[in-house]
Every structure is written in C-alpha cells, then in structure tokens.
Design an enzyme around this catalytic site. Sequence first.
Site, PDB file in Angstrom:
ATOM      1  N   HIS A 270     -29.970   6.245  20.277  1.00  0.00           N
ATOM      2  CA  HIS A 270     -28.772   6.452  21.109  1.00  0.00           C
ATOM      3  C   HIS A 270     -27.701   5.476  20.675  1.00  0.00           C
ATOM      4  O   HIS A 270     -27.990   4.350  20.260  1.00  0.00           O
ATOM      5  CB  HIS A 270     -29.104   6.233  22.596  1.00  0.00           C
ATOM      6  CG  HIS A 270     -28.098   6.833  23.507  1.00  0.00           C
ATOM      7  ND1 HIS A 270     -26.964   6.172  23.868  1.00  0.00           N
ATOM      8  CD2 HIS A 270     -28.049   8.049  24.101  1.00  0.00           C
ATOM      9  CE1 HIS A 270     -26.253   6.949  24.686  1.00  0.00           C
ATOM     10  NE2 HIS A 270     -26.891   8.093  24.839  1.00  0.00           N
ATOM     11  N   ASP A 328     -32.512  14.007  25.486  1.00  0.00           N
ATOM     12  CA  ASP A 328     -32.734  15.318  24.849  1.00  0.00           C
ATOM     13  C   ASP A 328     -34.160  15.528  24.385  1.00  0.00           C
ATOM     14  O   ASP A 328     -34.506  16.618  23.931  1.00  0.00           O
ATOM     15  CB  ASP A 328     -31.781  15.453  23.654  1.00  0.00           C
ATOM     16  CG  ASP A 328     -30.335  15.492  24.126  1.00  0.00           C
ATOM     17  OD1 ASP A 328     -29.544  14.659  23.667  1.00  0.00           O
ATOM     18  OD2 ASP A 328     -30.031  16.324  25.005  1.00  0.00           O
TER      19      ASP A 328
HETATM   20  C1  SDX Z   1     -26.665  12.400  23.365  1.00  0.00           C
HETATM   21  O1  SDX Z   1     -23.191   8.966  23.752  1.00  0.00           O
HETATM   22  C2  SDX Z   1     -23.848   9.531  24.665  1.00  0.00           C
HETATM   23  O2  SDX Z   1     -23.877   9.069  25.792  1.00  0.00           O
HETATM   24  C3  SDX Z   1     -24.547  10.801  24.277  1.00  0.00           C
HETATM   25  C4  SDX Z   1     -25.484  11.395  25.329  1.00  0.00           C
HETATM   26  C5  SDX Z   1     -24.737  11.878  26.531  1.00  0.00           C
HETATM   27  O3  SDX Z   1     -25.342  11.976  27.601  1.00  0.00           O
HETATM   28  O4  SDX Z   1     -23.549  12.241  26.377  1.00  0.00           O
HETATM   29  O5  SDX Z   1     -26.442  10.430  25.719  1.00  0.00           O
HETATM   30  C6  SDX Z   1     -26.227  12.605  24.776  1.00  0.00           C
HETATM   31  O6  SDX Z   1     -25.934  12.732  22.468  1.00  0.00           O
HETATM   32  C7  SDX Z   1     -27.971  11.701  23.112  1.00  0.00           C
HETATM   33  C8  SDX Z   1     -28.247  11.481  21.571  1.00  0.00           C
HETATM   34  C9  SDX Z   1     -28.793  12.799  21.029  1.00  0.00           C
HETATM   35  N1  SDX Z   1     -28.856  12.757  19.530  1.00  0.00           N
HETATM   36  C10 SDX Z   1     -30.090  12.736  18.947  1.00  0.00           C
HETATM   37  O7  SDX Z   1     -31.158  12.647  19.534  1.00  0.00           O
HETATM   38  C11 SDX Z   1     -30.007  12.879  17.423  1.00  0.00           C
HETATM   39  C12 SDX Z   1     -30.986  11.899  16.774  1.00  0.00           C
HETATM   40  N2  SDX Z   1     -30.464  10.547  16.978  1.00  0.00           N
HETATM   41  C13 SDX Z   1     -29.670   9.952  15.922  1.00  0.00           C
HETATM   42  O8  SDX Z   1     -28.828  10.852  15.264  1.00  0.00           O
HETATM   43  C14 SDX Z   1     -29.015   8.656  16.350  1.00  0.00           C
HETATM   44  O9  SDX Z   1     -29.954   7.930  17.002  1.00  0.00           O
HETATM   45  C15 SDX Z   1     -27.775   8.687  17.229  1.00  0.00           C
HETATM   46  C16 SDX Z   1     -26.667   9.458  16.573  1.00  0.00           C
HETATM   47  C17 SDX Z   1     -28.078   9.277  18.540  1.00  0.00           C
HETATM   48  C18 SDX Z   1     -27.340   7.245  17.467  1.00  0.00           C
HETATM   49  O10 SDX Z   1     -27.016   6.721  16.260  1.00  0.00           O
HETATM   50  P1  SDX Z   1     -26.656   5.155  16.144  1.00  0.00           P
HETATM   51  O11 SDX Z   1     -26.888   4.361  17.367  1.00  0.00           O
HETATM   52  O12 SDX Z   1     -25.314   5.126  15.564  1.00  0.00           O
HETATM   53  O13 SDX Z   1     -27.745   4.645  15.202  1.00  0.00           O
HETATM   54  P2  SDX Z   1     -27.449   4.458  13.723  1.00  0.00           P
HETATM   55  O14 SDX Z   1     -27.031   5.779  13.175  1.00  0.00           O
HETATM   56  O15 SDX Z   1     -26.532   3.282  13.579  1.00  0.00           O
HETATM   57  O16 SDX Z   1     -28.891   4.094  13.211  1.00  0.00           O
HETATM   58  C19 SDX Z   1     -29.395   2.779  13.352  1.00  0.00           C
HETATM   59  C20 SDX Z   1     -30.649   2.767  12.503  1.00  0.00           C
HETATM   60  C21 SDX Z   1     -30.422   3.400  11.129  1.00  0.00           C
HETATM   61  O17 SDX Z   1     -31.359   2.825  10.264  1.00  0.00           O
HETATM   62  P3  SDX Z   1     -30.861   1.565   9.329  1.00  0.00           P
HETATM   63  O18 SDX Z   1     -29.618   2.053   8.592  1.00  0.00           O
HETATM   64  O19 SDX Z   1     -30.571   0.437  10.301  1.00  0.00           O
HETATM   65  O20 SDX Z   1     -32.026   1.294   8.404  1.00  0.00           O
HETATM   66  O21 SDX Z   1     -31.640   3.575  13.157  1.00  0.00           O
HETATM   67  C22 SDX Z   1     -31.923   4.695  12.343  1.00  0.00           C
HETATM   68  C23 SDX Z   1     -30.799   4.839  11.344  1.00  0.00           C
HETATM   69  O22 SDX Z   1     -31.236   5.466  10.146  1.00  0.00           O
HETATM   70  N3  SDX Z   1     -32.000   5.844  13.251  1.00  0.00           N
HETATM   71  C24 SDX Z   1     -32.972   6.742  13.218  1.00  0.00           C
HETATM   72  C25 SDX Z   1     -32.719   7.606  14.296  1.00  0.00           C
HETATM   73  N4  SDX Z   1     -31.616   7.211  14.941  1.00  0.00           N
HETATM   74  C26 SDX Z   1     -31.176   6.113  14.272  1.00  0.00           C
HETATM   75  N5  SDX Z   1     -34.011   6.926  12.365  1.00  0.00           N
HETATM   76  C27 SDX Z   1     -34.831   7.989  12.626  1.00  0.00           C
HETATM   77  N6  SDX Z   1     -34.657   8.858  13.655  1.00  0.00           N
HETATM   78  C28 SDX Z   1     -33.610   8.708  14.504  1.00  0.00           C
HETATM   79  N7  SDX Z   1     -33.440   9.556  15.513  1.00  0.00           N
END
Ligand code: SDX
Length: 393
Positions: A270, A328
Amino acid sequence: QGDVFTYDPGFTSTASCESTITYIDGEEGVLLHRGYPIQQLAEKSSYLEVCYLLLYGDLPTAAELEKFVHDVTHHTMLHEQMYNFTRGFRRDAPPMAIMVGMVGAMSAFYHDSTDITDPWQREVAAFRMIAKMPTIAAVAYKYSIGQPFVYPRNDCDYATNFLRMCFSLPAEDYMPNPILSRAMDRIFTLHADHEQNASTSTVRLASSSGANPFACIAAGIACLWGPAHGGANKAALEMLEEIGTPDRIPEYIARAKDKDDPFRLMGFGHRVYKNFDPRAVVMKQSADEVLDLLGIEDNPILQVAKELEKAALDDPYFADRKLFPNVDFYSGIILNAMGFPTSMFTPIFAVSRTVGWVSQWKEMLMDPKQKIGRPRQLYMGATERDYVEVEDR
Ligand code: SDX
C-alpha cells in the site's frame, strides 16, 4: 530555477489539501472516518449511515437517518433515456467502461444539479450520485451478460437493492439471504473513503476547476479502474485462481521477489499502510462468514489466499518492505462467492467509493480558500536553445 521543488514520485509526503473527513495512520494501521474507527463502523453501522457521517460530519439521529435513507432510496431510479444510452455500447464492453460512460452522461441528463455554486444543486447532485451508482453498476452488469435490466425498489435497503438488480431475472426474482446483504453492505462501508488516494485526488483536481460534478466523478471512476488502485481486487482474485493450489505458492512468491519479473502479489502492499490495512482484517472475517453461509468454507481460493498470506508474512522480503494484505486481497473472494464475475469487482468498489469522492468534492467546494489545483514539476529537459532549420539538421 526560481522556487526549489522536492520531487516525490507518488506525492505521499507532500500534503495536497486539508480535510476533516478521513484520517489514516499507515504505520499503526489506523483508519478513522470523522474520528470513528473503521472496525467499529463495519461492525455496528451501515453503509448509508457511514455515508451520512462522511457527508455531514457526525452520526445521524434515528430521525435524520430515516430521512436520509428515504431520500437516497427515492433517487435510485435512472432517467429512462439512460437505459437507451447504455444500449449503444457493444455487449462485450467492460462494466467499468460502461460506468465511466454512464456517469459522464449524467452530466448531460441531470442539468438541474450541475451548478456547483448553488448549495441546493450540490446537495441534489450528491444524492443522485450516491443513490444512482448501484443502479448504474447493475445496469452495466446486466448489459454485459445480455440480461434485462432490473429496476430498483423502494422497499429494499441499499445493499439488497443492488444484489437484486444484479441477480434477479424476469422468470425468477432474487432476494438475497440477509447475511449476504450484510456482507455486501460491509464491503460498501469498508471501501467508502480513504483520504487522498489516487481516484479521490483525481476528483478533487478535476472539481477544482469548477467542472460538472458528474464528469468529475467519472474521472474518479476512470482512475480507480487501474490495477494498481481499484483494479487490484479483480487482479488479486485472478492471481489466486492462477495459483490454484497451495503447492504453487512458492513459485509466485519467488516471482514477486524477482526484480526482473514485473509480477507483484496483487492485494499486497500500500502507498500509505506499512502495517496491516485495518479493512483487510475485517474483510477476512467477512470472507469466512460468507463462505461458511454458502457452505464453501473449504473454498480452494480462500485456502490459497490464507496460505499465500502466511507465506508472504513469513518471508523477510515482504516483512522488510512492510508489505501486508490490503483491502483488495480478500474482497474478491467474497464477491466471487456471491456470484459476481471479476469484471464487476472494481465497479462495486466504485459504487462504494462514490460517497468518499462526493464528500471530499463538497468539502473542497465549501472551502473559501479553495483554488484551482496546479501541481508543479521538476523540469529535467533541455535547457534553452535556438531553432534549427530542417535542411541544417
Ligand atoms: C488501493 O491509496 C489508497 O488509499 C488506495 C486504496 C484506497 O482505498 O483507495 O487503499 C485502494 O489501491 C489498495 C492498493 C491495491 N493495489 C494492489 O494491491 C496492487 C499490488 N500492490 C503494489 O502495486 C504496490 O504495493 C502499491 C502500488 C499498492 C504500493 O506501492 P508503493 O507503496 O509505492 O510501493 P513501492 O512500489 O514503492 O514498492 C516498495 C517495494 C519495492 O521493492 P524495492 O524496489 O524496495 O526492492 O516493495 C515492492 C516493490 O517492488 N512491492 C511489492 C509489492 N508492492 C510493493 N513486491 C511484490 N508484490 C507487491 N504487491
């Protein structure tokens, strides 16, 4: 040059506005709506009561709630011409595409509630959007499966009406088990508002120019559609179905950790929560209740979900990055058990989030300090240079 700007790829550290509606503490996993914890609202309140809370700032008295429910219920019908508008789509149009189109079209059908400077018109626009969104989502669903539209009824509560409009047939009326209606209502409550997420920020930015309210909500729906945001519930269930059995979980955990693989665990992580998403905890309990009721407590998808959650939480990669299940991760399991196709998961999220978008739209318009939004950038392009004639290039 000039002002010095800090660049944040996701605007998580720079406040975009002041608000009194929702508070999130991502480190502690806290979500409050007007000060009330989401866990208490999900357990003790109802979606329309939470709508009142988000819109007006406090829980209603019994009389206030009765009038609010009556007024929302009596706005659930659509302008008959909108059903004809829907028939212009191809049958295989995604329900989210139909929702974006229909809500945008409301700006052409409901002229008498688009003057945002008029408090009365603002109020009517708010009621129309909250009341009609379930009808629009149900119309989008029915159209996509080639079944006749089902009209809303005034003798049903909000969640029951929605389930009836989705699953009733001319040959056989559908009245959901009260436990399913309660679970649907709770899913609406859990997704109602979430501070300045991407889609809400889209609605605020679009509305800040004074644009038509229905068109601004259509912009929010478009933003929610993406798999990184509201589209994650659909992607999470499709991922669980693809994994299929617990023995395949290690393969997907490895893929999620592989920097060369774009795969991520959908429903995990998140932008703000770096602890458990409090909504996911309630959603997991609801999933158990619904699947027990439907006699599919040994649902293989739920088993995979629970094993995957455990495997991820035990893995240092996810723990170090504070990646926990979000709202989700479990919602799709419940919606799937209710009989919804994955194409309807994000439309249901949009139905619920409409009150969040509308509440924040109203809050912004009523702020005398409000100005048009104008995000800036960190310019990384070419410095000034002179034009070169084509023959000299
Ligand atoms: C919603 O904003 C809101 O409030 C949204 C929401 C709402 O009610 O409106 O809560 C609803 O959108 C919930 C989120 C739903 N999306 C997903 O479940 C999609 C999967 N999640 C990822 O795409 C990701 O976690 C995000 C987009 C949700 C958050 O991304 P961040 O916080 O920007 O994390 P990041 O991209 O900076 O990643 C940090 C690290 C990275 O690794 P490093 O570069 O540090 O080595 O964590 C890793 C990422 O690669 N990572 C994941 C991951 N999410 C982040 N690795 C594997 N699986 C994942 N799901």
